[in-house]
Design a protein around this motif. Structure first.
Motif, PDB file in Angstrom:
ATOM      1  N   CYS A 167      -6.367  -7.402   4.581  1.00 38.37           N
ATOM      2  CA  CYS A 167      -7.134  -7.813   5.757  1.00 38.37           C
ATOM      3  C   CYS A 167      -7.126  -9.322   5.975  1.00 38.37           C
ATOM      4  O   CYS A 167      -7.393  -9.787   7.082  1.00 38.37           O
ATOM      5  CB  CYS A 167      -8.574  -7.318   5.638  1.00 38.37           C
ATOM      6  SG  CYS A 167      -8.745  -5.522   5.693  1.00 38.37           S
TER       7      CYS A 167
ATOM      8  N   TRP B  30     -14.780  -8.884  13.308  1.00 33.52           N
ATOM      9  CA  TRP B  30     -14.684  -7.458  13.570  1.00 33.52           C
ATOM     10  C   TRP B  30     -16.071  -6.860  13.756  1.00 33.52           C
ATOM     11  O   TRP B  30     -17.031  -7.262  13.091  1.00 33.52           O
ATOM     12  CB  TRP B  30     -14.008  -6.737  12.405  1.00 33.52           C
ATOM     13  CG  TRP B  30     -12.548  -7.014  12.278  1.00 33.52           C
ATOM     14  CD1 TRP B  30     -11.726  -7.564  13.213  1.00 33.52           C
ATOM     15  CD2 TRP B  30     -11.734  -6.754  11.132  1.00 33.52           C
ATOM     16  NE1 TRP B  30     -10.451  -7.654  12.739  1.00 33.52           N
ATOM     17  CE2 TRP B  30     -10.419  -7.169  11.456  1.00 33.52           C
ATOM     18  CE3 TRP B  30     -11.973  -6.207   9.878  1.00 33.52           C
ATOM     19  CZ2 TRP B  30      -9.364  -7.046  10.572  1.00 33.52           C
ATOM     20  CZ3 TRP B  30     -10.917  -6.084   8.993  1.00 33.52           C
ATOM     21  CH2 TRP B  30      -9.632  -6.501   9.337  1.00 33.52           C
TER      22      TRP B  30
ATOM     23  N   ASN C  50     -13.238 -11.890  10.133  1.00 37.53           N
ATOM     24  CA  ASN C  50     -12.237 -11.512  11.124  1.00 37.53           C
ATOM     25  C   ASN C  50     -12.848 -11.235  12.498  1.00 37.53           C
ATOM     26  O   ASN C  50     -12.147 -10.777  13.402  1.00 37.53           O
ATOM     27  CB  ASN C  50     -11.477 -10.270  10.652  1.00 37.53           C
ATOM     28  CG  ASN C  50     -10.513 -10.569   9.522  1.00 37.53           C
ATOM     29  OD1 ASN C  50      -9.425 -11.086   9.730  1.00 37.53           O
ATOM     30  ND2 ASN C  50     -10.930 -10.256   8.307  1.00 37.53           N
TER      31      ASN C  50
ATOM     32  N   SER D 217      -9.171  -4.178  16.189  1.00 35.48           N
ATOM     33  CA  SER D 217     -10.471  -4.130  15.529  1.00 35.48           C
ATOM     34  C   SER D 217     -11.636  -4.358  16.481  1.00 35.48           C
ATOM     35  O   SER D 217     -12.785  -4.280  16.083  1.00 35.48           O
ATOM     36  CB  SER D 217     -10.518  -5.157  14.398  1.00 35.48           C
ATOM     37  OG  SER D 217     -10.220  -6.440  14.892  1.00 35.48           O
TER      38      SER D 217
ATOM     39  N   LEU E  78      -3.285  -6.796  12.482  1.00 34.50           N
ATOM     40  CA  LEU E  78      -4.737  -6.880  12.553  1.00 34.50           C
ATOM     41  C   LEU E  78      -5.148  -7.880  13.626  1.00 34.50           C
ATOM     42  O   LEU E  78      -4.646  -9.001  13.669  1.00 34.50           O
ATOM     43  CB  LEU E  78      -5.310  -7.303  11.199  1.00 34.50           C
ATOM     44  CG  LEU E  78      -4.946  -6.402  10.020  1.00 34.50           C
ATOM     45  CD1 LEU E  78      -5.506  -6.970   8.734  1.00 34.50           C
ATOM     46  CD2 LEU E  78      -5.468  -5.000  10.249  1.00 34.50           C
TER      47      LEU E  78
ATOM     48  N   MET F 216     -10.066   1.405  11.170  1.00 33.45           N
ATOM     49  CA  MET F 216     -10.113   1.154   9.734  1.00 33.45           C
ATOM     50  C   MET F 216     -11.435   1.674   9.192  1.00 33.45           C
ATOM     51  O   MET F 216     -12.487   1.444   9.785  1.00 33.45           O
ATOM     52  CB  MET F 216      -9.955  -0.339   9.428  1.00 33.45           C
ATOM     53  CG  MET F 216      -9.797  -0.658   7.950  1.00 33.45           C
ATOM     54  SD  MET F 216      -9.427  -2.412   7.657  1.00 33.45           S
ATOM     55  CE  MET F 216      -7.738  -2.499   8.253  1.00 33.45           C
TER      56      MET F 216
END
Length: 383
Positions: free
Chosen positions: A307, A197, A195, A167, A374, A225
Motif C-alpha cells: 500500500c 482513503w 493514502n 480507493s 492504488l 480492498m
C-alpha cells in the motif's frame, strides 16, 4: 543455512489451536503417471499483454500428476519461465534448482489438497535458500482453487481488467469486536489515513450487524480492498463463514486476512469448505493469509509494503517477510514438521521457533507479478 525438522513439538493451544488437525488428503485419486492429461479449454482474453520479463525471472512449481499441471504449463509458457516438479524433487532438490535458476518470482500451482502446513513451510524454506543469508530471496504466490477453472481465473483475472484500486470508494476493515483487535485496526487505519482513503468499519456481531446482516454485508460491494482483523479458522474469518462470503461480490478486490488458519485449503474432513477457496471463487485479485496461527504481523508487513510502495504483490511479500525477520531478529530458520498422529507427545518449543514457524505459514494467493494501481482521493480529484 541449516534447517531443523522435528517430528514432535508442543505449542500452546492459543498459538496453534488447530495446526495438528490439518492435513492434505492423501486419499485423493492420483492419475497414473502415463495417463495423458486432458487440455484445458481456451481462455478468452482480449489484448493480453506480452510479459516483458527475462526467462529466469519466474519459476513455476507444480505437481505433474494432477490436472492443475496443465495450468502450470500454461503459466510457464505465458511468462517464458522455468518449471520445477514439486512431486519429483525433495525439498533440498527444489532448493538446489532454485539456486541455479535464481528467480525473482515463484508461482506455486498446486491442487488445494496438496497445500498443507508442511508443504507451505518446506517451500518457504526453499525460497529463503538461494544464498547463505537468513532472508526471503523470492517473491512467491500460490495459484489454486476448488476447481482448475477457479485457479485459472485467479491467474488471468487481473490481466483482463484495468486492476485499478479506486480507493475513493473505500476500504473495509472487518473485525469481530474483540478488544484486542482494536490495536490491529488502528495499525491498518494509519495506512488508510496516509493514502487519504475512506474506510468502512464492519464489526461482525455488533448491534447493526445483528439488526440487519444483509445491509452490513452489502458494504463489501463498495470496496476494492478488505482487511479481515479478528479470529479465524479454515472456514471462518471474523465470524464470517463460507456462506456469508458466498453472498459477496469480491470481483477485483484485494484482500488481506490476518485471522488464524484462513489460508487453509485442505483438511482431513472431505466435506469441509474453506473460506480461502470461496474468496478465490468470488473473484478476488489476490488474497494474503496464513495456513497457521498468529498471522497479524505476517500480513501487516506485506500489506504495508504493497500500500505504501509502487511494487508488485510478490515484491511486497518478499519485503514484508524480510522486514519481519529483521524486526524479530530471526537468525536461524527452525522449520518444524508437524506430526498429526502424536498430538499428546509434542515437545515444547521456544518462542522464537514459534514465531518463525508462524511466518513460514504465510500464503499469498494470486500472481506475484500483479501490480495494483492504488489511487488516493487526491489522485482521483485531479483526473
Amino acid at each position: 543455512m541449516k534447517r531443523h525438522f522435528f517430528n514432535k513439538i508442543n505449542i500452546s493451544p492459543f498459538f496453534l489451536l488447530s495446526f495438528f488437525l490439518l492435513s492434505c488428503d492423501e486419499n485423493k485419486t492420483v492419475m497414473k503417471s502415463d495417463e495423458v492429461l486432458p487440455p484445458l479449454p481456451p481462455f478468452e482474453l482480449e489484448a493480453t499483454p506480452e510479459p516483458s520479463i527475462a526467462s529466469n525471472q519466474v519459476v513455476v512449481i507444480s505437481h505433474s500428476r494432477y490436472l492443475f499441471h496443465n495450468l502450470a504449463l500454461e503459466i510457464r509458457d505465458y511468462y517464458n519461465s522455468a518449471l520445477i516438479h514439486f512431486n519429483e524433487n525433495s525439498s533440498d532438490q527444489i532448493s538446489e534448482k532454485l539456486k541455479i535458476i535464481n528467480p525473482q518470482y515463484a508461482i506455486v500451482v498446486l491442487p488445494p489438497f496438496i497445500i498443507d502446513l508442511n508443504s507451505v513451510a518446506d517451500l518457504f524454506f526453499s525460497f529463503c535458500s538461494l544464498d547463505d543469508e537468513i532472508d526471503m530471496d523470492v517473491g512467491y504466490c500460490y495459484i489454486t482453487g476448488s476447481k482448475v477453472e477457479d485457479a485459472r481465473d485467479l491467474f488471468y483475472r487481473n490481466k483482463a481488467n484495468t486492476a485499478v484500486i479506486d480507493s475513493y470508494l473505500g476500504i473495509s476493515h472487518v473485525f469481530d469486536g474483540d478488544e484486542w483487535c482494536h490495536s490491529a485496526v488502528n495499525r491498518y487505519k494509519n495506512i488508510f489515513d496516509q493514502n487519504n482513503w475512506e474506510a468502512n468499519t464492519i464489526i461482525v456481531n455488533s448491534d447493526s450487524w445483528l439488526a440487519d446482516k444483509n445491509v452490513e454485508l452489502s458494504k463489501f460491494d463498495q470496496n476494492q480492498m478488505i482487511f479481515f482483523i479478528g479470529h479465524g479458522s479454515g472456514d471462518t474469518s471474523c465470524d464470517l463463514n463460507v456462506t456469508d462470503v458466498d453472498c459477496l461480490n469480491l470481483t477485483g478486490c484485494c484482500i488481506f486476512a490476518g485471522s488464524c488458519y484462513t489460508g487453509m485449503t485442505s483438511y482431513k474432513s472431505p466435506d469441509r469448505e474453506f473460506i480461502a477457496l470461496k474468496i478465490i471463487e468470488k473473484g478476488a485479485f489476490f488474497y494474503v493469509s496464513n495456513v497457521g496461527g498468529n498471522g497479524w504481523d505476517n500480513v501487516w508487513f506485506i500489506a504495508e509494503n504493497l500500500c505504501k510502495s509502487d511494487i508488485a504483490l510478490g515484491d511486497a511479500v518478499q519485503r514484508g517477510i524480510n522486514q519481519q525477520m529483521e524486526w524479530r531478529d530471526i537468525r536461524e530458520l527452525n522449520i518444524l514438521h508437524y506430526d498429526y498422529q502424536n498430538e499428546s507427545d509434542l515437545l515444547e518449543s521456544d518462542l522464537m521457533t514459534k514465531v518463525t514457524n508462524s511466518m513460514a505459514r504465510i500464503i499469498p494467493f494470486g500472481d506475484p507479478l500483479f501490480k495494483p494501481q492504488l489511487k488516493s482521493r487526491l489522485d482521483i480529484s485531479l483526473e
